[in-house]
Scaffold this active site. Structure first.
Site, PDB file in Angstrom:
ATOM      1  NE  ARG A 176      54.409  17.192  39.255  1.00  0.00           N
ATOM      2  CZ  ARG A 176      55.113  16.338  39.982  1.00  0.00           C
ATOM      3  NH1 ARG A 176      56.287  16.687  40.451  1.00  0.00           N
ATOM      4  NH2 ARG A 176      54.638  15.129  40.254  1.00  0.00           N
ATOM      5  CE  LYS A 194      61.631  16.831  39.915  1.00  0.00           C
ATOM      6  NZ  LYS A 194      61.149  17.166  38.565  1.00  0.00           N
TER       7      LYS A 194
HETATM    8  N1  PMM Z   1      58.607  15.710  38.084  1.00  0.00           N
HETATM    9  C1  PMM Z   1      58.204  14.539  38.613  1.00  0.00           C
HETATM   10  C2  PMM Z   1      56.967  13.971  38.246  1.00  0.00           C
HETATM   11  N2  PMM Z   1      56.148  14.581  37.378  1.00  0.00           N
HETATM   12  N3  PMM Z   1      55.699  16.390  35.948  1.00  0.00           N
HETATM   13  C3  PMM Z   1      56.083  17.543  35.394  1.00  0.00           C
HETATM   14  N4  PMM Z   1      55.281  18.147  34.496  1.00  0.00           N
HETATM   15  N5  PMM Z   1      57.269  18.144  35.700  1.00  0.00           N
HETATM   16  C4  PMM Z   1      58.151  17.586  36.579  1.00  0.00           C
HETATM   17  O1  PMM Z   1      59.239  18.161  36.805  1.00  0.00           O
HETATM   18  C5  PMM Z   1      57.787  16.349  37.189  1.00  0.00           C
HETATM   19  C6  PMM Z   1      56.527  15.772  36.839  1.00  0.00           C
HETATM   20  C7  PMM Z   1      59.090  13.836  39.567  1.00  0.00           C
HETATM   21  O2  PMM Z   1      59.058  14.439  40.833  1.00  0.00           O
HETATM   22  P1  PMM Z   1      58.210  13.845  42.086  1.00  0.00           P
HETATM   23  O3  PMM Z   1      58.648  12.416  42.260  1.00  0.00           O
HETATM   24  O4  PMM Z   1      58.573  14.732  43.210  1.00  0.00           O
HETATM   25  O5  PMM Z   1      56.749  13.902  41.753  1.00  0.00           O
END
Ligand code: PMM
Length: 250
Positions: free
Chosen positions: A238, A207
């Site tokens: 994650r 991020k």
């Molecule tokens: N961040 C993204 C998408 N889904 N779900 C959870 N639980 N926590 C997060 O921090 C989160 C998420 C966005 O990031 P990406 O585009 O790299 O998937």
């Protein structure tokens, strides 16, 4: 600490540039994450990067349902990253066993009742609004206190909808309606989230607050953070790069 591998079946995700958008590419990437040791695969069909437009429910399901059906054969738990109750339900029918809702039940009034009915683990993330508006919502006087208070309201809402306590997982929502400094303050005090008594998921991978223009250049910082978080008592991270994040935990 578990490692959740990210599989964004979207053409516009910020960190993987839509590489895993088509069905074959998504399945291949999911299998790669599993071979690298992912404990859970998080499949999403709607980008939540700042500024992103929403997609229709039909398009979201078209992107994820077949991928989930196929990946369940590999034997690892699949979570569905969605804010929609209808997509969550379809995903669970297709084999997903965890619902990951970045809105913590705020985006779809039917979500918490659906989770209670489906009786699956539910990740409630701290969220203040959709991607198009979230940068304007990053206003706090004490970010840690406010995120804990707002997340606690989501916990109460989930419990009163009938979601069982043992199925609740919380997430401070790194990068969602938060400035870089807010994200760092949350990470510094992540133990306070752990102290709430629920498993905590942290999604900081690649991020923007980690610095650098190119998301892949943030991998080293992501891995450092995973190392640091592994001492905090959180349940899972994650991440995009499963192999590197697993390696630092060993
Ligand atoms: N961040 C993204 C998408 N889904 N779900 C959870 N639980 N926590 C997060 O921090 C989160 C998420 C966005 O990031 P990406 O585009 O790299 O998937």
């Amino acid at each position: 600490m578990l490692v959740m591998g990210i599989l964004n079946a979207t053409p516009d995700s910020f960190a993987d540039g839509g590489e895993h958008f088509t069905y074959p590419a998504a399945v291949e990437h999911g299998l790669k994450l599993i071979s690298e040791g992912a404990d859970i695969i998080d499949v999403g069909g709607e980008s939540t990067r700042p500024g992103a437009e929403r997609v229709s429910a039909a398009e979201e399901e078209r992107r994820v349902i077949n991928v989930i059906s196929k990946l369940t054969d590999a034997g690892k738990p699949i979570s569905i990253d969605t804010m929609r109750a209808s997509t969550a339900r379809a995903a669970v029918i297709a084999g997903a066993s965890i619902i990951n809702d970045v809105s913590g039940g705020l985006a779809d009034a039917a979500m918490l009742d659906t989770v209670a009915e489906l009786k699956v683990p539910y990740i409630a993330m701290h969220w203040r609004g959709h991607s198009k508006e979230m940068n304007n919502l990053a206003v706090y006087t004490n970010v840690v206190e406010e995120v804990i208070a707002e997340l606690s309201l989501r916990i109460e809402a989930a419990l009163s909808a009938g979601v069982s306590k043992s199925n609740l997982i919380i997430d401070p929502g790194i990068g969602f309606a938060k400035e870089a400094a807010d994200n760092w303050l949350i990470i510094e005090e992540i133990e306070r989230f752990v102290a709430l008594g629920y498993p905590v998921l942290v999604g900081a991978s690649r991020k923007r607050f980690l610095g650098g223009d190119d998301p892949t250049s943030r991998e080293a910082a992501t891995v450092e953070l995973t190392k640091r978080l592994s001492q905090s008592g959180i349940w899972a991270v994650r991440v995009h790069g499963v192999a590197a994040n697993k390696a630092v935990l060993q």
